[in-house]
Enzyme design. Structure first.
Site, mmCIF file in Angstrom:
data_model
loop_
_atom_site.group_PDB
_atom_site.id
_atom_site.type_symbol
_atom_site.label_atom_id
_atom_site.label_comp_id
_atom_site.label_asym_id
_atom_site.label_seq_id
_atom_site.Cartn_x
_atom_site.Cartn_y
_atom_site.Cartn_z
ATOM 1 N N LYS A 72 0.818 -1.220 0.000
ATOM 2 C CA LYS A 72 0.000 0.000 0.000
ATOM 3 C C LYS A 72 0.849 1.267 0.000
ATOM 4 O O LYS A 72 0.625 2.174 -0.806
ATOM 5 C CB LYS A 72 -0.934 -0.029 1.212
ATOM 6 C CG LYS A 72 -1.836 1.183 1.363
ATOM 7 C CD LYS A 72 -2.983 0.931 2.308
ATOM 8 C CE LYS A 72 -2.628 0.132 3.521
ATOM 9 N NZ LYS A 72 -1.612 0.738 4.398
ATOM 10 N N THR A 74 4.016 1.471 -0.827
ATOM 11 C CA THR A 74 4.768 1.439 -2.082
ATOM 12 C C THR A 74 3.912 1.990 -3.231
ATOM 13 O O THR A 74 4.389 2.787 -4.055
ATOM 14 C CB THR A 74 5.210 -0.003 -2.396
ATOM 15 O OG1 THR A 74 6.006 -0.481 -1.303
ATOM 16 C CG2 THR A 74 6.008 -0.070 -3.681
ATOM 17 N N ARG A 95 2.474 8.453 6.790
ATOM 18 C CA ARG A 95 2.748 8.330 8.222
ATOM 19 C C ARG A 95 4.220 8.040 8.493
ATOM 20 O O ARG A 95 4.923 7.520 7.639
ATOM 21 C CB ARG A 95 1.933 7.185 8.824
ATOM 22 C CG ARG A 95 0.441 7.436 8.897
ATOM 23 C CD ARG A 95 -0.276 6.214 9.420
ATOM 24 N NE ARG A 95 -0.102 5.077 8.531
ATOM 25 C CZ ARG A 95 -0.290 3.808 8.890
ATOM 26 N NH1 ARG A 95 -0.605 3.512 10.135
ATOM 27 N NH2 ARG A 95 -0.132 2.831 8.020
ATOM 28 N N LYS A 106 6.858 -6.703 10.882
ATOM 29 C CA LYS A 106 6.153 -6.103 9.745
ATOM 30 C C LYS A 106 7.093 -5.418 8.764
ATOM 31 O O LYS A 106 6.887 -5.418 7.565
ATOM 32 C CB LYS A 106 5.114 -5.087 10.263
ATOM 33 C CG LYS A 106 4.332 -4.380 9.159
ATOM 34 C CD LYS A 106 3.296 -3.438 9.752
ATOM 35 C CE LYS A 106 2.548 -2.690 8.662
ATOM 36 N NZ LYS A 106 3.381 -1.685 7.981
ATOM 37 N N ALA A 274 -3.153 1.593 12.813
ATOM 38 C CA ALA A 274 -4.550 1.556 12.364
ATOM 39 C C ALA A 274 -5.334 0.410 12.987
ATOM 40 O O ALA A 274 -6.560 0.449 13.011
ATOM 41 C CB ALA A 274 -4.612 1.456 10.845
ATOM 42 N N PHE A 302 -3.534 -0.439 6.987
ATOM 43 C CA PHE A 302 -4.179 -1.732 6.809
ATOM 44 C C PHE A 302 -5.323 -1.644 5.787
ATOM 45 O O PHE A 302 -5.231 -0.901 4.818
ATOM 46 C CB PHE A 302 -4.635 -2.310 8.150
ATOM 47 C CG PHE A 302 -3.484 -2.595 9.087
ATOM 48 C CD1 PHE A 302 -2.408 -3.365 8.666
ATOM 49 C CD2 PHE A 302 -3.450 -2.074 10.362
ATOM 50 C CE1 PHE A 302 -1.327 -3.625 9.504
ATOM 51 C CE2 PHE A 302 -2.370 -2.327 11.219
ATOM 52 C CZ PHE A 302 -1.318 -3.104 10.780
ATOM 53 N N PHE A 383 2.959 -9.013 -9.367
ATOM 54 C CA PHE A 383 4.149 -9.813 -9.092
ATOM 55 C C PHE A 383 4.543 -10.558 -10.364
ATOM 56 O O PHE A 383 3.683 -10.869 -11.201
ATOM 57 C CB PHE A 383 3.887 -10.795 -7.944
ATOM 58 C CG PHE A 383 3.981 -10.179 -6.577
ATOM 59 C CD1 PHE A 383 5.018 -10.497 -5.715
ATOM 60 C CD2 PHE A 383 3.030 -9.261 -6.149
ATOM 61 C CE1 PHE A 383 5.112 -9.924 -4.458
ATOM 62 C CE2 PHE A 383 3.113 -8.674 -4.892
ATOM 63 C CZ PHE A 383 4.157 -9.009 -4.035
ATOM 64 N N TRP A 411 6.920 -1.122 -7.774
ATOM 65 C CA TRP A 411 8.039 -1.709 -7.040
ATOM 66 C C TRP A 411 9.228 -1.912 -7.967
ATOM 67 O O TRP A 411 10.364 -1.625 -7.606
ATOM 68 C CB TRP A 411 7.609 -3.037 -6.423
ATOM 69 C CG TRP A 411 8.665 -3.660 -5.555
ATOM 70 C CD1 TRP A 411 8.888 -3.434 -4.227
ATOM 71 C CD2 TRP A 411 9.666 -4.599 -5.981
ATOM 72 N NE1 TRP A 411 9.961 -4.178 -3.783
ATOM 73 C CE2 TRP A 411 10.458 -4.901 -4.842
ATOM 74 C CE3 TRP A 411 9.970 -5.216 -7.191
ATOM 75 C CZ2 TRP A 411 11.524 -5.789 -4.884
ATOM 76 C CZ3 TRP A 411 11.038 -6.109 -7.248
ATOM 77 C CH2 TRP A 411 11.795 -6.392 -6.104
#
Length: 558
Positions: A72, A74, A95, A106, A274, A302, A383, A411
């Site tokens: 998210k 990224t 954030r 994480k 979150a 999230f 991906f 990415w």
């Protein structure tokens, strides 16, 4: 194929002097305070000077997170870079990461691959010291509460009903429940206590939901630290603590200016979790970004059941803003995981599992488009091993709900990989089909608001309460807090309050086990399921892989 790590990509970048980044958004050197060559704080008075302008706000959310990853942040960064490539004046508003997850499991929150904000090591660690300031303000109040009790307790605070906890920006389960004040009489009053992680503290939420330093000081004064023997709430203002707390936070309240790998301005400020808190960057940062650009890409933590719900029902109310478009991030791999595929088998095509997992994405789409009535696009974070058949199935199901799908390859390709998503976002904004509504009315009862979130957003059949929670709800309403928005602490891994229920569960109810007021932040915190306000480290914490060499170069940070 050998891929470079995020930190290798970031360390190979040649960042621009932060003063040049500031010039892109018409900030002079007098408007910023330099923290080295590549970081700066923006004077919050810029907010008033630039308020005549209001850029378009793009909210990035996602499906429920899985071990397969969604990307998210990224995507947010890559889309901001893509908008810049399309000639738009854009700022990313994100954030600040917490060091707890950085050293835990994480990972960081600076993006990934070729869609990152830099300097990523600084951003993921101490950055400009905001987290430490928030922790210090929190713990000053804790010290003043216990000192007041020790020094005679003029406010008649019941030590067994002190609700203000200490905090630290680290995953440390050992500190969840402690007894302090042990020792001699001069060592304080012995009582049960505990620590929360800094990003879950009410100071963090209050900090992020205040429009200026004066409002911050006022809101800090509203914090309820405990209750008297008579059952009356005792506030930080009564302890004369809010002035000193605001003084500690004076510089932290100034938003942080950095840049993406491609030189797009990024404002990174505030970092509430979150799954526990409200999961959005500060109002000041978002408004400042909107005042200084035509497009702002922001994110909420999230999935749309947590961060986006709180962004829309809490932050938007408080700030008087609304998104102009929403990006919902998903991956084929994560949807297959929701359909029952083990993590080690996600590289294989599996249309049956994908079909079973897709309802999770479709529910998040419905939340945004049907409940909140906002225009949305699904960004499939692609991906290498995603098959054409899998991508076509996702697109078909989303189109049936009237939502377009765009592939995101940020990415691997940076801004170039986000052009398709960016074009869809621009199209949504220019269509002007935005009939934004909240999920609930603030004037409803606490139970009615909880029922609205549980049934409309989670898809639950309703809400149940423990005896303690019912008692707490009755007390909060009797004290006049019933008209505040609701901030539900819930597992991020499921639409339900049970993290093992993947996909789109049905036939479940939400169990509320605890309820407190965050009067400073201006919402009621509701704890569900097994959620905790202090995470623990995993069996193999990421900290074991992080190192620094004799030249100060950090390694192992993703």
């Amino acid at each position: 194929m050998n891929f470079k790590s995020d930190i290798e990509i970031a360390q190979e970048a040649k960042p621009q002097d932060i003063r040049n980044i500031a010039k892109k958004i018409e900030l002079s050197e007098d408007d910023i305070e330099l923290y080295g060559k590549y970081k700066a704080k923006i004077d919050y008075n810029v907010l008033q000077r630039t308020k005549s302008k209001n850029g378009k706000l793009i909210l990035t959310t996602a499906i429920n997170p899985t071990p397969a990853g969604e990307g998210k942040t990224t995507t947010s960064i890559g889309v901001a870079d893509a908008l810049s490539k399309l000639g738009k004046n854009v700022i990313a508003a994100l954030r600040e990461p917490s060091m707890g997850p950085v050293f835990g499991i994480k990972g960081g929150a600076a993006g990934g691959g070729y869609a990152q904000v830099i300097p990523m090591e600084d951003i993921n660690l101490h950055f400009t010291g905001d987290m430490h300031a928030i922790g210090a303000a929190n713990n000053l109040l804790a010290a003043m509460v216990d000192n007041h009790i020790y020094q005679g307790n003029k406010l008649n605070i019941n030590p067994k009903r002190v609700v203000w906890r200490r905090c630290v920006d680290m995953n440390d389960r050992q500190l969840r429940n402690i007894v302090d004040g042990l020792g001699k009489k001069v060592d304080g009053v012995t009582r049960e206590d505990g620590f929360d992680i800094t990003v879950a503290s009410e100071v963090m939420a209050t900090f992020c939901l205040s429009n200026n330093i004066s409002e911050l000081k006022e809101n800090l004064g509203n914090i309820v630290v405990g209750y008297s023997y008579d059952g009356n709430p005792v506030t930080a203002r009564e302890l004369n603590a809010n002035g000193a707390m605001a003084a500690i936070l004076k510089d932290a309240l100034k938003p942080n200016l950095v840049q993406t790998l491609e030189g797009t301005p990024a404002i990174i400020h505030g970092g509430p979790f979150a799954n526990i808190a409200h999961g959005c960057n500060s109002i000041i940062a978002t408004k400042m970004a909107m005042h200084m650009s035509d497009y702002v890409v922001t994110e909420a933590g999230f999935g749309a059941d947590l961060g986006a719900e709180k962004f829309l029902d809490i932050k938007c109310r408080k700030a008087g803003i609304r998104p102009d478009a929403v990006i919902i991030v998903a991956t084929v791999r994560a949807l297959k995981y929701n359909g029952g595929v083990a993590k080690e088998d996600l590289n294989e095509e599996n249309l049956d599992a994908l079909e079973k997992g897709l309802p999770n994405l479709l529910k998040h789409i419905e939340n945004i488009t049907k409940v909140y009535k906002l225009p949305a696009v699904v960004a499939i974070n692609r991906f290498p091993l995603d098959t054409v058949a899998e991508l076509e199935l996702v697109e078909k199901k989303c189109n049936e709900l009237g939502v377009n799908v765009a592939l995101s390859e940020v990415w691997a390709k940076g801004g170039d990989g986000g052009i398709e998503v960016a074009k869809e976002v621009i199209k949504l904004i220019e269509s002007n089909e935005n009939n934004f509504e909240y999920c609930y009315d603030e004037n409803q009862t606490i139970k009615e608001k909880l029922d609205a979130i549980a049934t409309k957003i989670y898809g639950a059949d309703g809400v149940d309460f423990t005896a303690d929670a019912l008692k707490q709800m009755k007390e909060l309403e009797s004290l006049g807090f019933g008209n505040l928005p609701i901030c539900i602490a819930k597992t991020q891994y499921s639409l339900s309050d049970d993290q093992t229920k993947l996909g789109r569960p049905t036939g479940f109810r939400i169990m509320v086990r605890d309820m407190t007021v965050s009067a400073g932040a201006g919402f009621i915190v509701v704890l569900t399921g097994a959620i905790m306000k202090m995470p623990g480290l995993p069996k193999l914490p990421a900290a074991e892989r992080i190192d620094v060499d004799e030249n100060g170069i950090i390694s192992g940070l993703f």
